[in-house]
Structure formats: structure tokens, C-alpha cells
Design an enzyme around this catalytic site. Structure first.
Site, PDB file in Angstrom:
ATOM      1  N   ARG A   1       0.795  -1.226   0.000  1.00  0.00           N
ATOM      2  CA  ARG A   1       0.000   0.000   0.000  1.00  0.00           C
ATOM      3  C   ARG A   1       0.832   1.282   0.000  1.00  0.00           C
ATOM      4  NH1 ARG A   1      -2.731  -3.930   1.608  1.00  0.00           N
ATOM      5  NH2 ARG A   1      -0.742  -4.431   2.518  1.00  0.00           N
ATOM      6  N   THR A   2       1.813   1.363   0.899  1.00  0.00           N
ATOM      7  CA  THR A   2       2.497   2.649   1.057  1.00  0.00           C
ATOM      8  C   THR A   2       3.268   2.989  -0.214  1.00  0.00           C
ATOM      9  OG1 THR A   2       2.686   2.067   3.377  1.00  0.00           O
ATOM     10  CG2 THR A   2       3.945   3.972   2.642  1.00  0.00           C
TER      11      THR A   2
ATOM     12  N   LYS B   1      25.871  -3.582  -0.932  1.00  0.00           N
ATOM     13  CA  LYS B   1      27.351  -3.623  -0.987  1.00  0.00           C
ATOM     14  C   LYS B   1      27.949  -2.923   0.216  1.00  0.00           C
ATOM     15  CE  LYS B   1      26.944  -2.742  -5.915  1.00  0.00           C
ATOM     16  NZ  LYS B   1      27.190  -1.637  -6.860  1.00  0.00           N
TER      17      LYS B   1
ATOM     18  N   ARG C   1      11.131   3.760   3.603  1.00  0.00           N
ATOM     19  CA  ARG C   1      10.795   2.801   4.669  1.00  0.00           C
ATOM     20  C   ARG C   1      12.076   2.058   5.020  1.00  0.00           C
ATOM     21  NH1 ARG C   1       5.735  -1.221   4.545  1.00  0.00           N
ATOM     22  NH2 ARG C   1       4.785   0.763   5.148  1.00  0.00           N
TER      23      ARG C   1
ATOM     24  N   HIS D   1       4.811   5.735  11.572  1.00  0.00           N
ATOM     25  CA  HIS D   1       4.344   5.595  10.180  1.00  0.00           C
ATOM     26  C   HIS D   1       3.366   6.745   9.947  1.00  0.00           C
ATOM     27  CE1 HIS D   1       3.151   3.994   6.427  1.00  0.00           C
ATOM     28  NE2 HIS D   1       2.882   2.747   6.740  1.00  0.00           N
TER      29      HIS D   1
HETATM   30  N1   CP Z   1      -0.285   0.000   5.740  1.00  0.00           N
HETATM   31  C1   CP Z   1       0.919  -0.299   5.226  1.00  0.00           C
HETATM   32  O1   CP Z   1       1.946   0.269   5.613  1.00  0.00           O
HETATM   33  O2   CP Z   1       0.892  -1.283   4.275  1.00  0.00           O
HETATM   34  P1   CP Z   1       2.147  -1.768   3.451  1.00  0.00           P
HETATM   35  O3   CP Z   1       3.100  -2.440   4.435  1.00  0.00           O
HETATM   36  O4   CP Z   1       1.625  -2.714   2.422  1.00  0.00           O
HETATM   37  O5   CP Z   1       2.811  -0.558   2.859  1.00  0.00           O
END
Ligand code: CP
Length: 306
Positions: A54-55, A83, A104, A132
């Protein structure tokens, strides 16, 4: 509005700034063509050191819907991080190619560190079990759209409240709204961290901790289910013992208010039975779509095109 700003945790933006983003997201959703092409010529780097559906996809969809383009990686094994390149150097490189960075990373604090090396805005797409913030924008927008307002609601969190970064970010953000109550439903091993409890106590927020989802259900306006995250456990046996502690099913939904909304940041594994998906109170797929609109609002704002 937020031109040039990074987003590392929800507290980086004021309530008023978040409200402006929600208004903009609603306009983008409802006015065909609004802000489309506004980011033409702009580039977004998406650096994902951990898996995501999603993100990453919603950020990439958001940027492309605004007319911009994306570059980056979904697997650090395909980057020079494999590396041994440092995060600081990776960020310096991405910042020299792109106008903003979405990252991320499994390490808590990685996004803050990245923002210190980056001359362009950094958006935290999840740093370990820490924060998040764009999921929080998604969650708050969903609550506002489906419940009208956040004020006065009782929000239940259920599942992995210890490692769940979406829970930490949302609880901290909700604590800034008027008259919000929280109920934390978790086994002892996955209780919400002490620092969140101290923050709620300091702010005078009403909350309670329980192990029983059945007991909590009747009092909730919003239920935020979460996955027990295998990737955060050191010990597979503990994960197997705890993974199915809570399963939301039709029977438990019968205990809830008619106006309840069920949210989940997704992905889900077993914690929401598929039979709940057709209940009108199940809002988790709508929530994921709101995530794209709020990320369009965020990108257009930090890139200075609105
Ligand atoms: N909600 C969320 O962070 O989903 P993903 O891990 O799929 O990005």
C-alpha cells in the site's frame, strides 16, 4: 502550505496543517482533474528497505496522478546498500536525483537520520516499530470522512500494540484531539509501550488497557485492528503462540455499535475473518484508498505546487 518540509512523525505537522491536507485530499478525490499535472517534471524517490504494497504503490500512484514520476527500489538487495553503502550516502544520492524522498527502513530513527543528510524533503514511510506518519494521515482522514469528526470518539486498538508503528503514530496523534478516549486490547507480551502510556497520562487522555476484545467492543466508535508482525519477533515460538490471540469475526461484530467503523492498516493475516469484509462497518479497503488521496495532498503540498 508545507513546501520543503519533511514528515518524520505525526507531531511534525500541527492539527491545522493536517486539517488543510484532509480538505485538499477531499477536493482531489471529488474534483475530477484537480491538481492533475501539477507535479509535471518533478521526481519522487521511493526507497523501500522493507516490503510494502500500500504505502509504496499509493505514493507512486499519487505522484503519477499528479503528473510527476518516480524512481527508486522496492528491494534493498537491488541497491548498493547491499554492498555496504551507508544510509547517509544513499540518501545524498537520491536527493541529488529527486525532489523528495519517501523511505521505509527497519531501523527506528532511520527517517530522522535521513532527513539530516537530505537537502530535499524526506517522508517517513515506516521506521521499524517507531512511526508511520502517512498511515496516520490516512487513518485520521478515514475517521473524519466516515464519522464526520474525531472529537468525542472512543478508539480501540487491538493486536500487536508493542511493535505496531501505526498504533504508536495514531495514538500520539489522537491524543492531540479533544475528548478522545482510547482502549488498548492486547496480551501482556504485546502491550502498548510505556512511553505512549506516559504521554496519555501527561495529556489527561481517558484510556484503559484490557485483554478482552469482547468486553471492549460495545463501547467503541472505531476499532483499529492490527497484525501480529512475524518480522518483529526474535523468537518464532512466541510469534506462533501469539499470532491468533484476536480474530474479529461476525460473532464479535454483533457486540458492536451500528456506527462502529473497523480500520486496519493492512496487510491482514488472520485477525479479521473474511466474513467481516461484507459488513458495512468494515472500512479497511476504503481506508487504503483514502491513503492515496492524502498522499497526493501531501506531495503537492511539500513540493510547493499548491
Ligand atoms: N499500511 C501499510 O503500511 O501497508 P504496506 O506495508 O503494504 O505498505
Amino acid at each position: 502550505m508545507l513546501k520543503g518540509r519533511s514528515l518524520i512523525e505525526p507531531g511534525n505537522f500541527t492539527i491545522e496543517e493536517m486539517d488543510d491536507l484532509f480538505t485538499l485530499a477531499e477536493k482531489i478525490e471529488n474534483e475530477e482533474g484537480y491538481l492533475r499535472e501539477s507535479c509535471r517534471g518533478k521526481l519522487l524517490a521511493t526507497l523501500f528497505f522493507e516490503p510494502s504494497t500500500r504505502t509504496r504503490l499509493s505514493f507512486e500512484a499519487a505522484m503519477q496522478r499528479l503528473g510527476g514520476s518516480c524512481l527508486g527500489f522496492a528491494d534493498p538487495g537491488s541497491s548498493s546498500a547491499s554492498k555496504g553503502e551507508s544510509l547517509a550516502d544513499t540518501i545524498r544520492m537520491a536527493a541529488s536525483y529527486a525532489d523528495a524522498i519517501v523511505m521505509r527502513n527497519p531501523k527506528e530513527g532511520a527517517a530522522l537520520l535521513a532527513s539530516r543528510y537530505s537537502p530535499v524533503p524526506v517522508i517517513n514511510a515506516g521506521d521499524g516499530g517507531h512511526h508511520h506518519p502517512t498511515q496516520t494521515l490516512t487513518d485520521l482522514l478515514t475517521i473524519k470522512r466516515l464519522r464526520g469528526s474525531i472529537k468525542g470518539l472512543t478508539v480501540g486498538f487491538c493486536g500487536d500494540l508493542k511493535f505496531g508503528r501505526t498504533v504508536h503514530s495514531l495514538a500520539k496523534a489522537l491524543a492531540r484531539y479533544e475528548d478522545v478516549g482510547m482502549v488498548f486490547v492486547a496480551p501482556d507480551e504485546l502491550k502498548v509501550p510505556e512511553y505512549i502510556i506516559h504521554l496519555l497520562q501527561k495529556e489527561g487522555i481517558k484510556f484503559l488497557e484490557t485483554k478482552s476484545l469482547e468486553e471492549a467492543m460495545p463501547g467503541l466508535d472505531v476499532l483499529y485492528m492490527t497484525r501480529v508482525q512475524r518480522e518483529r519477533f526474535f523468537n518464532e515460538e512466541d510469534y506462533i503462540r501469539l499470532k491468533d490471540t484476536y480474530v474479529l469475526n461476525k460473532e464479535k461484530m454483533e457486540l458492536a455499535k451500528n456506527e462502529l467503523i473497523v480500520l486496519h492498516p493492512l496487510p491482514r493475516v488472520n485477525e479479521i475473518a473474511v466474513e467481516v469484509d461484507t459488513d458495512p462497518r468494515a472500512a479497511y479497503f476504503k481506508q487504503a484508498k483514502y491513503g492515496m488521496y492524502v498522499r497526493m495532498a501531501l506531495l503537492s503540498s511539500i513540493l510547493g505546487v499548491v
